[in-house]
Motif scaffolding. Sequence first.
Motif, PDB file in Angstrom:
ATOM      1  N   PRO A  87      18.480 -18.549  13.681  1.00  0.00           N
ATOM      2  CA  PRO A  87      19.632 -18.339  12.798  1.00  0.00           C
ATOM      3  C   PRO A  87      19.652 -17.003  12.077  1.00  0.00           C
ATOM      4  CG  PRO A  87      18.171 -20.032  11.936  1.00  0.00           C
ATOM      5  CD  PRO A  87      17.738 -19.766  13.327  1.00  0.00           C
ATOM      6  N   ALA A  88      18.492 -16.477  11.679  1.00  0.00           N
ATOM      7  CA  ALA A  88      18.503 -15.183  11.005  1.00  0.00           C
ATOM      8  C   ALA A  88      18.947 -14.074  11.961  1.00  0.00           C
ATOM      9  CB  ALA A  88      17.130 -14.873  10.422  1.00  0.00           C
ATOM     10  N   LEU A  89      18.505 -14.159  13.211  1.00  0.00           N
ATOM     11  CA  LEU A  89      18.962 -13.210  14.217  1.00  0.00           C
ATOM     12  C   LEU A  89      20.455 -13.367  14.469  1.00  0.00           C
ATOM     13  CD1 LEU A  89      18.460 -11.080  16.410  1.00  0.00           C
ATOM     14  CD2 LEU A  89      17.806 -12.958  17.947  1.00  0.00           C
ATOM     15  N   LEU A  90      20.919 -14.602  14.553  1.00  0.00           N
ATOM     16  CA  LEU A  90      22.340 -14.859  14.769  1.00  0.00           C
ATOM     17  C   LEU A  90      23.176 -14.321  13.610  1.00  0.00           C
ATOM     18  CD1 LEU A  90      24.611 -16.101  16.408  1.00  0.00           C
ATOM     19  CD2 LEU A  90      24.077 -18.315  15.361  1.00  0.00           C
ATOM     20  N   ALA A  91      22.693 -14.459  12.391  1.00  0.00           N
ATOM     21  CA  ALA A  91      23.415 -13.910  11.244  1.00  0.00           C
ATOM     22  C   ALA A  91      23.572 -12.403  11.372  1.00  0.00           C
ATOM     23  CB  ALA A  91      22.686 -14.256   9.948  1.00  0.00           C
ATOM     24  N   LYS A  92      22.525 -11.730  11.839  1.00  0.00           N
ATOM     25  CA  LYS A  92      22.579 -10.279  12.032  1.00  0.00           C
ATOM     26  C   LYS A  92      23.566  -9.905  13.130  1.00  0.00           C
ATOM     27  CE  LYS A  92      20.170  -7.474  10.456  1.00  0.00           C
ATOM     28  NZ  LYS A  92      20.328  -6.532   9.316  1.00  0.00           N
ATOM     29  N   ILE A  93      23.529 -10.648  14.238  1.00  0.00           N
ATOM     30  CA  ILE A  93      24.459 -10.401  15.340  1.00  0.00           C
ATOM     31  C   ILE A  93      25.894 -10.566  14.859  1.00  0.00           C
ATOM     32  CG2 ILE A  93      25.271 -11.294  17.559  1.00  0.00           C
ATOM     33  CD1 ILE A  93      22.311 -12.068  18.122  1.00  0.00           C
ATOM     34  N   ALA A  94      26.169 -11.661  14.154  1.00  0.00           N
ATOM     35  CA  ALA A  94      27.527 -11.934  13.694  1.00  0.00           C
ATOM     36  C   ALA A  94      27.995 -10.887  12.689  1.00  0.00           C
ATOM     37  CB  ALA A  94      27.591 -13.330  13.079  1.00  0.00           C
ATOM     38  N   THR A  95      27.110 -10.458  11.813  1.00  0.00           N
ATOM     39  CA  THR A  95      27.459  -9.400  10.869  1.00  0.00           C
ATOM     40  C   THR A  95      27.874  -8.139  11.607  1.00  0.00           C
ATOM     41  OG1 THR A  95      25.998 -10.233   9.135  1.00  0.00           O
ATOM     42  CG2 THR A  95      26.571  -7.903   9.041  1.00  0.00           C
ATOM     43  N   THR A  96      27.116  -7.788  12.640  1.00  0.00           N
ATOM     44  CA  THR A  96      27.434  -6.598  13.424  1.00  0.00           C
ATOM     45  C   THR A  96      28.824  -6.702  14.034  1.00  0.00           C
ATOM     46  OG1 THR A  96      25.087  -6.275  13.915  1.00  0.00           O
ATOM     47  CG2 THR A  96      26.673  -5.148  15.343  1.00  0.00           C
ATOM     48  N   VAL A  97      29.159  -7.863  14.590  1.00  0.00           N
ATOM     49  CA  VAL A  97      30.483  -8.053  15.186  1.00  0.00           C
ATOM     50  C   VAL A  97      31.566  -7.989  14.119  1.00  0.00           C
ATOM     51  CG1 VAL A  97      31.958  -9.648  16.463  1.00  0.00           C
ATOM     52  CG2 VAL A  97      29.581  -9.330  17.160  1.00  0.00           C
ATOM     53  N   ASP A  98      31.324  -8.567  12.954  1.00  0.00           N
ATOM     54  CA  ASP A  98      32.329  -8.508  11.893  1.00  0.00           C
ATOM     55  C   ASP A  98      32.598  -7.060  11.491  1.00  0.00           C
ATOM     56  OD1 ASP A  98      34.067 -10.115  10.199  1.00  0.00           O
ATOM     57  OD2 ASP A  98      32.882  -9.340   8.519  1.00  0.00           O
ATOM     58  N   ILE A  99      31.554  -6.252  11.432  1.00  0.00           N
ATOM     59  CA  ILE A  99      31.719  -4.842  11.077  1.00  0.00           C
ATOM     60  C   ILE A  99      32.427  -4.076  12.191  1.00  0.00           C
ATOM     61  CG2 ILE A  99      30.455  -2.696  10.641  1.00  0.00           C
ATOM     62  CD1 ILE A  99      28.362  -4.444   9.149  1.00  0.00           C
ATOM     63  N   VAL A 100      32.008  -4.288  13.442  1.00  0.00           N
ATOM     64  CA  VAL A 100      32.661  -3.618  14.566  1.00  0.00           C
ATOM     65  C   VAL A 100      34.149  -3.944  14.608  1.00  0.00           C
ATOM     66  CG1 VAL A 100      32.789  -3.553  17.097  1.00  0.00           C
ATOM     67  CG2 VAL A 100      30.568  -3.426  15.959  1.00  0.00           C
ATOM     68  N   SER A 101      34.489  -5.190  14.303  1.00  0.00           N
ATOM     69  CA  SER A 101      35.886  -5.645  14.375  1.00  0.00           C
ATOM     70  C   SER A 101      36.700  -5.288  13.140  1.00  0.00           C
ATOM     71  CB  SER A 101      35.928  -7.162  14.575  1.00  0.00           C
ATOM     72  OG  SER A 101      35.507  -7.843  13.404  1.00  0.00           O
ATOM     73  N   GLY A 102      36.060  -4.753  12.111  1.00  0.00           N
ATOM     74  CA  GLY A 102      36.779  -4.475  10.873  1.00  0.00           C
ATOM     75  C   GLY A 102      37.103  -5.721  10.076  1.00  0.00           C
ATOM     76  N   GLY A 103      36.257  -6.756  10.211  1.00  0.00           N
ATOM     77  CA  GLY A 103      36.438  -7.969   9.422  1.00  0.00           C
ATOM     78  C   GLY A 103      37.336  -8.996  10.070  1.00  0.00           C
ATOM     79  N   ARG A 104      37.224  -9.151  11.393  1.00  0.00           N
ATOM     80  CA  ARG A 104      38.090 -10.100  12.106  1.00  0.00           C
ATOM     81  C   ARG A 104      37.336 -11.281  12.699  1.00  0.00           C
ATOM     82  NH1 ARG A 104      40.231  -7.566  16.608  1.00  0.00           N
ATOM     83  NH2 ARG A 104      38.993  -5.680  16.376  1.00  0.00           N
ATOM     84  N   LEU A 105      36.072 -11.435  12.377  1.00  0.00           N
ATOM     85  CA  LEU A 105      35.269 -12.492  12.988  1.00  0.00           C
ATOM     86  C   LEU A 105      35.530 -13.847  12.347  1.00  0.00           C
ATOM     87  CD1 LEU A 105      32.899 -13.382  14.879  1.00  0.00           C
ATOM     88  CD2 LEU A 105      31.391 -12.972  12.913  1.00  0.00           C
ATOM     89  N   ASP A 106      35.728 -14.855  13.202  1.00  0.00           N
ATOM     90  CA  ASP A 106      35.602 -16.258  12.806  1.00  0.00           C
ATOM     91  C   ASP A 106      34.313 -16.755  13.468  1.00  0.00           C
ATOM     92  OD1 ASP A 106      37.939 -16.390  11.310  1.00  0.00           O
ATOM     93  OD2 ASP A 106      39.159 -16.944  13.049  1.00  0.00           O
ATOM     94  N   PHE A 107      33.384 -17.224  12.657  1.00  0.00           N
ATOM     95  CA  PHE A 107      32.051 -17.544  13.144  1.00  0.00           C
ATOM     96  C   PHE A 107      31.993 -18.992  13.614  1.00  0.00           C
ATOM     97  CE2 PHE A 107      27.700 -19.125  12.225  1.00  0.00           C
ATOM     98  CZ  PHE A 107      27.004 -18.332  13.118  1.00  0.00           C
TER      99      PHE A 107
END
Length: 310
Positions: A87-107
């Motif tokens: 889960p800690a790795l997944l949190a980092k991955i998801a954060t990266t995607v949220d930043i790349v997308s400019g805040g468009r991630l639904d987790f």
Amino acid sequence: MPHTTRPSFGIMTAPQQVDYDDLLRVWREADAIPQIEHAWLFDHLMPIGGDPGGPAYEGWTLLSALAAQTRRLRLGVMVTSNRFRPPALLAKIATTVDIVSGGRLDFGIGVGSRPGHPLARREYAAHGLPFHDTAHAVGSLTEACTVIRRLWTEAEPFDFQGEYVRLTGAFGNPKPVQRPHPPILIGGRSSATLRVAAEHADLWNIPGGDIDDVVRRSALLDRYCAEIGRDPATITRSLHLAVDYDRAGPTRDAIAEAVDAGFRHIVLGLPSPYPAGVARWVADELIGVRAHGAADAAMSAPPGSRPGGR
């Protein structure tokens, strides 16, 4: 559940038995169509349909690439297998995607593959991953949701000593763009998963099927929310519906039933290969009919209006 907000519509493109260029084409097209508000991948490491030896892409890597190639769509993995990544790795991955997308991630997250699905089960042994029993899968999902939220929001390192997750000096930097954190979508239909959703979800997704069963599951989620003192209306209800390009009528009927039942987040699963203009077809023949209240909502699309002239 109150029926006060308009429904949102999205597409799901399973990243199996398809080329990256085809997926990118569909997502770019959808990104330019306002009626399509979100887009999703799934999380399998090997195909679960079609040729067992065919191509299948890793969901989060692909999602980051598609996030960089789109500008408007909300996006996510429906749903991430909590069995695949710590889960800690997944949190980092998801954060990266949220930043790349400019805040468009639904987790999106869930317990992982059903143990009775042989094509899904094989991917664990093939990648050296343990396949724990259901009690372990559900318990670890609960702890994962807790840890991921803390990594997204807490300003200082912390230790976590759970039954399934143990962290020392855990800290997330950078944080996601979205505050306090990206919306959490939990997918699944089992009672155990619904209890996790009641505690942690902003959205709850269930695969399509018998609408009466879907409604019963939604009512069970209401009950679990009440048991912990949460307003069930704070969880958006989401439904995945399969699309048949040659029979639009049944999908339109299913959309109408779902919206009438209080589901406000509709995900339309697009089978590959993807015909030319498929996103436009979805907007015109599935979403547009519902949005405009057309009288012929139950009629099939004429052949000339099908994507690619199918």
